[in-house]
Scaffold this motif. Sequence first.
Motif, mmCIF file in Angstrom:
data_model
loop_
_atom_site.group_PDB
_atom_site.id
_atom_site.type_symbol
_atom_site.label_atom_id
_atom_site.label_comp_id
_atom_site.label_asym_id
_atom_site.label_seq_id
_atom_site.Cartn_x
_atom_site.Cartn_y
_atom_site.Cartn_z
ATOM 1 N N THR A 160 51.164 30.611 -6.574
ATOM 2 C CA THR A 160 52.430 30.704 -7.308
ATOM 3 C C THR A 160 52.518 31.998 -8.109
ATOM 4 N N LEU A 161 51.420 32.383 -8.761
ATOM 5 C CA LEU A 161 51.405 33.622 -9.540
ATOM 6 C C LEU A 161 51.594 34.848 -8.641
ATOM 7 N N ILE A 162 51.021 34.797 -7.454
ATOM 8 C CA ILE A 162 51.195 35.910 -6.507
ATOM 9 C C ILE A 162 52.654 36.007 -6.080
ATOM 10 N N LYS A 163 53.285 34.867 -5.834
ATOM 11 C CA LYS A 163 54.712 34.874 -5.478
ATOM 12 C C LYS A 163 55.552 35.468 -6.604
ATOM 13 N N GLN A 164 55.190 35.165 -7.837
ATOM 14 C CA GLN A 164 55.934 35.718 -8.973
ATOM 15 C C GLN A 164 55.812 37.238 -9.019
ATOM 16 N N LEU A 165 54.636 37.757 -8.746
ATOM 17 C CA LEU A 165 54.446 39.211 -8.702
ATOM 18 C C LEU A 165 55.272 39.835 -7.579
ATOM 19 N N GLN A 166 55.315 39.157 -6.425
ATOM 20 C CA GLN A 166 56.101 39.658 -5.299
ATOM 21 C C GLN A 166 57.583 39.657 -5.621
ATOM 22 N N GLN A 167 58.033 38.645 -6.356
ATOM 23 C CA GLN A 167 59.447 38.583 -6.747
ATOM 24 C C GLN A 167 59.818 39.706 -7.708
ATOM 25 N N GLN A 168 58.806 40.263 -8.388
ATOM 26 C CA GLN A 168 59.033 41.409 -9.268
ATOM 27 C C GLN A 168 59.049 42.726 -8.495
ATOM 28 N N GLY A 169 58.937 42.634 -7.173
ATOM 29 C CA GLY A 169 58.991 43.833 -6.331
ATOM 30 C C GLY A 169 57.646 44.477 -6.083
ATOM 31 N N ARG A 170 56.572 43.765 -6.384
ATOM 32 C CA ARG A 170 55.243 44.339 -6.206
ATOM 33 C C ARG A 170 54.657 43.976 -4.841
ATOM 34 N N ASN A 171 53.890 44.921 -4.287
ATOM 35 C CA ASN A 171 53.141 44.678 -3.054
ATOM 36 C C ASN A 171 51.730 44.264 -3.453
ATOM 37 N N VAL A 172 51.380 43.027 -3.147
ATOM 38 C CA VAL A 172 50.184 42.409 -3.721
ATOM 39 C C VAL A 172 49.083 42.246 -2.684
ATOM 40 N N ALA A 173 47.871 42.643 -3.085
ATOM 41 C CA ALA A 173 46.659 42.319 -2.323
ATOM 42 C C ALA A 173 45.833 41.358 -3.164
ATOM 43 N N PHE A 174 45.328 40.296 -2.528
ATOM 44 C CA PHE A 174 44.491 39.325 -3.236
ATOM 45 C C PHE A 174 43.082 39.393 -2.676
ATOM 46 N N VAL A 175 42.091 39.456 -3.571
ATOM 47 C CA VAL A 175 40.688 39.539 -3.176
ATOM 48 C C VAL A 175 39.988 38.264 -3.610
ATOM 49 N N GLY A 176 39.456 37.499 -2.658
ATOM 50 C CA GLY A 176 38.784 36.248 -2.979
ATOM 51 C C GLY A 176 37.711 35.921 -1.969
ATOM 52 N N ASP A 177 37.016 34.781 -2.201
ATOM 53 C CA ASP A 177 35.915 34.436 -1.295
ATOM 54 C C ASP A 177 35.748 32.950 -1.050
ATOM 55 N N GLY A 178 36.486 32.099 -1.732
ATOM 56 C CA GLY A 178 36.246 30.665 -1.624
ATOM 57 C C GLY A 178 37.290 29.928 -0.813
ATOM 58 N N VAL A 179 36.984 28.673 -0.489
ATOM 59 C CA VAL A 179 37.946 27.814 0.207
ATOM 60 C C VAL A 179 39.208 27.666 -0.620
ATOM 61 N N ASN A 180 39.029 27.568 -1.965
ATOM 62 C CA ASN A 180 40.189 27.389 -2.833
ATOM 63 C C ASN A 180 41.042 28.650 -2.935
ATOM 64 N N ASP A 181 40.586 29.760 -2.359
ATOM 65 C CA ASP A 181 41.370 30.994 -2.370
ATOM 66 C C ASP A 181 42.308 31.112 -1.166
ATOM 67 N N ALA A 182 42.169 30.236 -0.198
ATOM 68 C CA ALA A 182 42.946 30.357 1.034
ATOM 69 C C ALA A 182 44.459 30.405 0.795
ATOM 70 N N PRO A 183 45.039 29.536 -0.071
ATOM 71 C CA PRO A 183 46.489 29.640 -0.296
ATOM 72 C C PRO A 183 46.910 31.006 -0.823
#
Length: 702
Positions: free
Chosen positions: A567-590
Amino acid sequence: MTAALTVLHRSRERLRLRCPALRHRRLDPLYLQALLENVPGVRRVRINSIAASVTVWHEGDATLEQRVRALLDPLPQTVFTVPQSDQESVNPLTVVGLGVLAVFLRGVPPSIQGGISLMIALPTLLKGIDTLLDRGIKIDVLDAGAVAISLARRDYFTANMIVFLLRLGEYFEYFSQDKTSGLLRTLLRPQVDRVWVEQDGVEIELPLDRVEPGQTILCGSGEMIPIDGRVVHGEASVNQSSITGESVPVHKKAGDAILSGAVVEEGRLAIRVDAVGSETGLARINLFLQQSLRSSSETQRHSEQLAERLVPITLGLAGVIFLLTRDIRRTAAALTVDYSCAIKLATPITVRTAMYAAAHQGALIKGAATLDRLAAVDTLVFDKTGTLTEGRLQVTDVVPLTDLSPRQLLALAASAEEHYAHPIAEAVVGHAAAQGIDLLPISRVDFIVAHGVSAYVDGQQVLVGSRHFIHDDEGIECRSASVHEERLHGEGKSLLYIARGQCLEGVIALRDTLRKEASQVLNALKDSQRRLVVLTGDHEQTAKALHRQLPQIDAIHWQLKPQDKATLIKQLQQQGRNVAFVGDGVNDAPALVTADVGISMPSGADLARDAAQVILIQDDLNTLLHALEIADRAKHTLSEGFYAAVGGNSLFLLGALSGRIAPVTAALLHNLLTVSILGWSASRSLTFHASTPVNPVSGDRS
């Protein structure tokens, strides 16, 4: 298709077979090579479509020839999915021979020179005619027209040089593609070495190569299924996107078939093994090759469209020159100057070599479109654990809250966590082993993604997980831990809660170590004007302790669930930002799927690696920095190459229009400019790779 195999050569560790089906015009040699290299015992494969032969280097296994023959005869239909024009290899000896022949023929009598030149030009002429009839006026038509006019004027040297330089450009493209695809084939094979097998009601861990058809294996949340089989019992949500391309997880229950390469998102399955070994990994490799080697980026599609639009313009200018001057010499000179060659060819070469360079720096980029999006990223969002930290948690405090001793509490937690593939679980189990604590027998283990684990010990349910899981989800009172929570959180530690029979038995505190390169990498990212955000499921005080260590972070959010991160990533995208997410866990998949670019750490769970578009195969955040720099460099290289092609060819065209440049000179200048741009485009991406080479498999710097 039946292959009709013939053995050409056989030695202890090398096998060469003739297979006439390899000449099929729609054969995809890259995919076939991937299939063969996935056969256990095979070290390397080389396919020669022209000679209709395949050479296999192996480990000397006496049964390997039989397995290779089984794969090749008959050839699977999946290898005939891509037209040869997209995959055609170019022999470097052929290219060199054309160049030598073009120069040598200048001293041969014209009568002989003409016949040989016609034979050399014939494939180009036929390709141009075929393109004109099927697709209209495209680059192949212009190439054929330039060669035909040169032949008609008996300017055989120009005709031969055009053919030579066209083939040279094709070789550069094939070479870069082949190098990149070779890395991708070897680096993204399924990373499953050991599995849990159910035998006589007991769970034991075995190497994957010892699993046989008929046995029952167990797969829990976040784990990749390494075999083909059928569900015996259990239910789970299974992600099959790496096999079928379906983005929506599929519910699997007893009786359902399961394919290798699928990933269990939630739940647990007992699967009867039907097939193991090479036959089970093929669909995963196939889809990845399609996405990474055959997909086009937006930049590449734009370049190709622009190149195609420039072809009629060049052809029209040549026609206008002829109508105004009636000078066939000027017409031929103008026709040999074409804007589209360099523009069209430089893009795939830049993309391929950039992917190749990134892989050598420890970052596997899944396709040209991902490279485009990576260059556009202006906001980087990090998961904390295992990304900015080492992900190797250490148990620091074991705090019983009942009459249990610390060793008893640790035994209870470690027993429940034993089969859970998570950094916290590994830390607890490892600490128990270091203390010499024997684990308790357990049953009915259930993993709850991003929350914890449930297991039964001596008939009582044991719950191990976050405070949210124990208190909010399971309704177990946690006030007895309050006095310890404030102190432990203030020290920057994460807490694991252990409950049994609706009673909180105690808490275990763990501490993670900040990556030594984290601060330096974040400084470099800030210098590139990118916004840095950190998301974590940890307590507020733990998150703020991290922020004090890394003041480069622009924003940090704590106590987040997996869906909150997305949800937070979507909010950043709605602000016009191009977002990269860096993660490693199963809970990071969404979050990995939601971001414009998902980036998985090398130690990431199978589900995280599958959801990501970039996989860091070097356990160092500098590889992320390298990948971004390579993507930026590729973007600038394409822009600079475009202006060089337009500027240089415009000058040559003006010279041709004025009659000051002869056709042979125009052809040489144009083609030399094209080859120079292609070579420069490739070298620009590889220059970064050459400066700090990394072995992507071992991670050793050479």
